[in-house]
Design an enzyme around this catalytic site. Structure first.
Site, short mmCIF file in Angstrom:
data_model
loop_
_atom_site.label_atom_id
_atom_site.label_comp_id
_atom_site.label_asym_id
_atom_site.label_seq_id
_atom_site.Cartn_x
_atom_site.Cartn_y
_atom_site.Cartn_z
N SER A 11 101.80 -61.25 7.24
CA SER A 11 102.29 -61.58 5.90
C SER A 11 102.75 -60.31 5.21
CB SER A 11 101.19 -62.25 5.05
OG SER A 11 100.16 -61.32 4.77
N GLY A 12 103.74 -60.45 4.33
CA GLY A 12 104.19 -59.31 3.52
C GLY A 12 104.39 -58.07 4.35
N ASP A 13 103.62 -57.04 4.03
CA ASP A 13 103.71 -55.78 4.77
C ASP A 13 102.48 -55.57 5.66
OD1 ASP A 13 101.90 -55.41 2.78
OD2 ASP A 13 102.65 -53.48 2.11
N GLU A 14 101.81 -56.66 6.04
CA GLU A 14 100.61 -56.56 6.87
C GLU A 14 100.90 -56.94 8.32
OE1 GLU A 14 97.14 -58.51 5.44
OE2 GLU A 14 97.20 -57.57 3.47
#
Length: 232
Positions: free
Chosen positions: A38-41
């Site tokens: 997710s996102g920047d993970e």
């Protein structure tokens, strides 16, 4: 990542994610797995190792790789990363538990100043639970008169006269008692509540200042601490 998205646009942010994914894939072994969750993970799954030091070796390679700036549409951008590690079977015997514990360790790495990695420890879960409890309670505190302000006088030592006041926020929790700002302010900043709390403090300071003015009390200036997030 958020700064790049906000300043250079989501197209450039997408390029960054692609470059990070490419770097990670090049740094792990063929039998390891890299996934963006997710996102920047991202999650890196390292399997079939006999020596736990393999994890540190892979992490050192990853962190060294991101010390170099990343070229995004002709601009050089430096990014920092934080990582959390959980190891089967000690830190969890199923995917959900391992992922949750690695996530907890990652947030501890972020809190320590970023650009570092933490191995999961059972004590971190207690800290994470307390964090969630305080964050949830803060929402309630804003609307139930648990927060209050005090004013610290500023005195001119030469004349011994009052020249100003500093506004300080306090939290009287109904069961935990007085919770110091050093505990709840960082959580408010991380959760995004700080702007709402900051506006509340400013309002209270102005209301009190006006009341003193109407009573003819000369208090000099009132200072209010403002979060950098609120200024932005």
């Amino acid at each position: 990542f958020k700064v790049i998205n906000d300043s250079l646009g989501h197209t450039v942010g997408d390029l960054l994610l692609q470059q990070v994914a490419k770097n990670l894939n090049q740094l792990v072994r063929n039998k390891d797995t890299v996934a963006r969750v997710s996102g920047d993970e991202f999650v890196v799954l390292i399997e079939d190792f006999e020596d736990v030091n393999v994890i540190a070796i892979v992490l050192d390679k990853i962190f060294s790789s991101f010390e170099k700036p990343i070229n995004l549409n002709g601009t050089q951008n430096r990014i920092s990363i934080s990582a959390g590690i959980s190891i089967y079977p000690n830190d969890g015997q199923d995917m959900e538990t391992l992922y949750r514990n690695a996530d907890t360790a990652m947030y501890s790495a972020k809190e320590s100043g970023r650009n570092s990695y933490f191995y999961y420890k059972s004590e971190l879960n207690a800290t994470a639970t307390e964090y969630i409890e305080i964050e949830n309670s803060l929402h309630l505190a804003l609307n139930s008169d648990q927060l209050f302000v005090v004013f610290q006088p500023q005195i001119d030592l030469c004349t011994n006269k009052l020249i100003g006041l500093e506004t300080l926020i306090r939290w009287q929790h109904p069961t935990k008692g007085l919770i110091p700002p050093s505990i709840f302010i960082p959580i408010a900043e991380q959760s995004g509540l700080i702007s709402e709390i900051g506006l509340w403090v400013l309002t209270k300071a102005c209301e009190q200042g006006r009341e003193w003015q109407e009573r003819g009390i000369n208090y000099g200036r009132i200072a209010v601490n403002v979060s950098g997030q609120q200024l932005q």
